[in-house]
Write an enzyme that holds these catalytic residues in place. Structure first.
Site, PDB file in Angstrom:
ATOM      1  N   MET A 205       0.875  -1.186   0.000  1.00 35.70           N
ATOM      2  CA  MET A 205       0.000   0.000   0.000  1.00 35.70           C
ATOM      3  C   MET A 205       0.906   1.228   0.000  1.00 35.70           C
ATOM      4  O   MET A 205       1.744   1.355   0.894  1.00 35.70           O
ATOM      5  CB  MET A 205      -0.848  -0.040   1.280  1.00 35.70           C
ATOM      6  CG  MET A 205      -2.161   0.666   1.251  1.00 35.70           C
ATOM      7  SD  MET A 205      -3.401  -0.042   0.125  1.00 35.70           S
ATOM      8  CE  MET A 205      -3.602  -1.690   0.799  1.00 35.70           C
ATOM      9  N   HIS A 206       0.767   2.099  -0.993  1.00 30.25           N
ATOM     10  CA  HIS A 206       1.643   3.270  -0.994  1.00 30.25           C
ATOM     11  C   HIS A 206       1.042   4.518  -1.636  1.00 30.25           C
ATOM     12  O   HIS A 206       1.659   5.578  -1.612  1.00 30.25           O
ATOM     13  CB  HIS A 206       2.960   2.947  -1.712  1.00 30.25           C
ATOM     14  CG  HIS A 206       2.789   2.793  -3.195  1.00 30.25           C
ATOM     15  ND1 HIS A 206       2.323   1.639  -3.765  1.00 30.25           N
ATOM     16  CD2 HIS A 206       2.996   3.651  -4.219  1.00 30.25           C
ATOM     17  CE1 HIS A 206       2.255   1.788  -5.073  1.00 30.25           C
ATOM     18  NE2 HIS A 206       2.656   3.009  -5.384  1.00 30.25           N
TER      19      HIS A 206
END
Ligand code: UD1
Length: 382
Positions: A205-206
């Protein structure tokens, strides 16, 4: 002699460039130069990938590093201009949708150097994503647009780009995946972490929209923590995500989740390959899970890769605790009740890089769009 100057900058560029640089070596009369802008610079975001992918060391690293959208894009442009002047390539080949992609496309186009865009035509139609703006601008500038899926050709035609600039080549990311899958499997990354095959979730997740707002990030982390009721959860966190977790004091929100640093390419593929489900906001993982037949929950309201949903294993999920949890429940449930049989989309066959190279060479020579692939001896239509 055709001189190709490839530009990479950020992690998802590396696997795509490797899929073109490798096949291009087989053609006499092709000279290749590799420029790393330095957008990604941590060893686990860059160097380990070069090693895993068998990429040559870059001829130059521009060392631009991090910054705001404008600062980073401008820094790449300023550093890239003298490089183009020095090498005067026949083509600048740019990949994907990161800031380095659009920055170098703009520099080359203004210097009268032809630009080829690998992974052209993808559209999320979400202009709040920096990547969407990068895609639109890069495609307008490029002389040759090499598309990974048929929907991308349609998107480009709708934007008024003429058909003679567009080539459907298929997905280069999948070339690299298929080439290195055997090596990745030998890593047995899951076993090394004490995880049973098919009985864990793998998470990345970024995106700014998911990790820069404390409430959104808290909800996502809560859903991951709750998912540990079903099976272990491994979260390979991007440096920006790790920084936000610390900054917002959320480390305790994921006590049961195994939070680790970004993985090398081979370890990452190894973990994806044997996961029960992948939960992500990455572009590349949506494709890799579809190619491997692994269920994927993409925590985003839209995707620029719709074939992963219509043909593959991908499903879009809103970035809140309840939506993610019910999607995970659905995956757990449908492990025995699949609704449609996923398949690999057209052109995701391991030969997209060859088609990119033949398109480039044909476009250079102005010859008809047919060439013999030196690896297979067969004629390639591009
Ligand atoms: C970039 C791409 C994104 C891609 C992602 C893959 C753009 C606009 N975005 O996002 O499309 O999905 O790469 O990883 O180009 N950082 C480090 N070390 C690094 C690199 C970054 O610590 O090696 C941190 C820095 O705090 C930096 C932040 O991550 O400010 C963001 O990096 P940046 O290159 O701006 O974008 P990504 O979020 O990595």
């Amino acid at each position: 002699m055709t001189r190709l100057l490839h530009v990479v900058g950020a992690r998802p560029n590396f696997m795509k460039a490797a899929a073109v640089i490798g096949p291009a070596r087989a053609y006499a009369g092709v000279e290749q130069i590799l420029i790393h802008t330095g957008q990604h610079y941590d060893p686990e975001m860059s160097d380990t990938h070069f090693a895993d992918l068998g990429l040559p060391a870059p001829d130059e690293n521009l060392g631009v590093g991090s910054g705001s959208q404008a600062t980073q894009t401008a820094a790449v442009m300023a550093a890239f201009e003298p490089v183009v002047a020095r090498y005067r390539p026949d083509w600048v080949v740019v990949y994907g949708d990161v800031n380095s992609t659009v920055a170098c496309a703009l520099v080359a186009a203004k210097m009268g150097i032809r630009v080829a865009h690998v992974e052209a035509g993808l559209r999320s139609r979400d202009r709040t994503m920096p990547e969407e703006l990068n895609r639109i601008v890069t495609d307008q500038l490029a002389d040759l647009l090499l598309t990974p899926s048929r929907d991308a050709n349609d998107n480009l035609r709708l934007e008024g780009i003429s058909a003679d600039r567009i080539r459907f080549t298929g997905n280069v990311m999948v070339d690299t995946l298929l080439r290195l899958l055997g090596q990745a499997r030998e890593r047995r990354a899951a076993a090394g972490m004490g995880l049973a095959k098919g009985q864990y979730a793998f998470v990345t997740m970024h995106r700014p929209s998911n990790v820069d707002d404390p409430d959104v990030l808290r909800g996502i982390l809560a859903s991951l923590e709750a998912t540990t009721r079903h099976f272990p959860v491994v979260f390979a966190a991007h440096p920006r995500t790790l920084a936000r977790i610390e900054q917002f004091g959320l480390r305790d929100a994921v006590r049961q989740v195994k939070v680790i640093a970004p993985l090398s390419y081979l370890d990452s593929i190894s973990l994806v390959d044997t996961a029960a489900v992948v939960i992500t906001d990455s572009g590349g993982l949506q494709e890799e899970t579809t190619a491997l037949g692994v269920p994927c929950l993409t925590v985003r309201p839209n995707t620029e890769r719709p074939v992963t949903v219509t043909e593959g294993t991908n499903r879009l999920v809103a970035p809140d605790r309840q939506s993610i949890l019910s999607a995970v429940d659905h995956v757990v449930h449908s492990l025995t009740q699949s609704q449609h049989v996923p398949r690999r989309p057209e052109g995701w066959d391991g030969h997209a890089g060859h088609r990119v190279v033949t398109s480039l060479l044909n476009h250079s020579a102005g010859s008809p769009d047919e060439l013999v692939n030196p690896a297979t001896g067969r004629q390639v239509a591009v």
